[in-house]
Design an enzyme around this catalytic site. Structure first.
Site, PDB file in Angstrom:
ATOM      1  CB  SER A 131      -0.973  -0.045   1.187  1.00 23.48           C
ATOM      2  OG  SER A 131      -1.976   0.924   1.050  1.00 23.48           O
ATOM      3  CG  HIS A 166      -5.303  -1.232  -1.469  1.00 23.13           C
ATOM      4  ND1 HIS A 166      -5.029  -2.418  -0.822  1.00 23.13           N
ATOM      5  CD2 HIS A 166      -4.621  -0.261  -0.794  1.00 23.13           C
ATOM      6  CE1 HIS A 166      -4.227  -2.171   0.213  1.00 23.13           C
ATOM      7  NE2 HIS A 166      -3.963  -0.888   0.234  1.00 23.13           N
TER       8      HIS A 166
END
Length: 240
Positions: A131, A166
């Site tokens: 991330s 994501h």
């Protein structure tokens, strides 16, 4: 923007121990295998989460018994005292956690972390992250550091172009990233779904892998003012 780095970087769009209830992860297994060591030294860097104690504890539990673990603490809390970033030079893997990409970059620069990371990678240390820990290595990225998703053109530049983690796992990620690349707000780049990762060497993409079926990775390019996806082949990992 800095020159692409010499060394190996593994970027996770999602997955790893961070998204595993029991800490098991085929991507993390691969990460350890890449070191070629029986018991590698792995340092977790939780700067993006404000040195979250729960996050750090989850890391230590996930790697217990198979790695020599440590945590780089730049905040200094009741469990982990402030750590000199020079400790990163003595690691086999530096694993960067998720959270705020913008805060991570600002704090790292104040503490001189980027220079240490570049030197460690050149000496053979594997850099990795999920991330925000994916975003940070690129020239630019898609981030929710400021609340709503926004473009950030302030990465380390260890890897070329932009990043979007994501990609299919969070609402709005795909649509906004395609729009920003298409409009030129972000440079062309890589979009990775949860539970997928990419391996880079000397700034070049070597391989995309996944620890779950149906977790794609895309090269996102600009064509006539539109962001266009080109799917990258992904090797399915087998859990141990």
């Amino acid at each position: 923007m800095s020159a692409a780095i010499r060394g190996t970087i593994v970027t996770l769009g999602g997955g790893g121990f961070s998204m595993s209830d029991d800490g098991t992860s085929a991507i993390d297994d691969l990460l350890l295998d890449l070191t070629g060591r029986e018991r590698p030294k792995v340092c977790f860097v939780p700067t993006a989460s404000g040195d979250s104690l729960d996050y750090s504890s989850h890391f230590e539990a996930a790697f217990a018994g198979r790695a020599e673990t440590s945590v780089l603490s730049l905040f200094g809390n009741r469990v982990y005292d402030y750590s000199d970033p020079e400790m990163l030079r003595d690691q086999d893997v530096i694993y960067v956690g998720g959270g705020s990409t913008a805060n991570l970059l600002a704090i790292w620069r104040l503490h001189g972390v980027p220079e240490v990371l570049r030197a460690a990678a050149a000496d053979g240390t594997i850099l990795a992250g999920i991330s925000a820990g994916m975003n940070c290595w690129f020239d630019a990225s898609s981030t929710d550091s400021f609340g709503p998703l926004a473009p950030l053109r302030d990465g380390l530049g260890f890897l070329p172009g932009s990043a979007c983690p994501h990609y299919l796992g969070e609402p709005g990620r795909r649509e906004k990233y395609l729009d920003w690349v298409g409009s030129g707000t972000l440079p062309e780049g890589i979009a990775a779904d949860d539970f997928s990762a990419l391996i880079w060497r000397d700034g070049e993409l070597v391989e995309a892998v996944s620890e779950q079926p149906g977790r794609p990775v895309f090269q996102v390019e600009r064509r006539d003012g539109v962001g266009v996806e080109r799917e990258i082949p992904v090797r399915q990992l087998t859990a141990r």
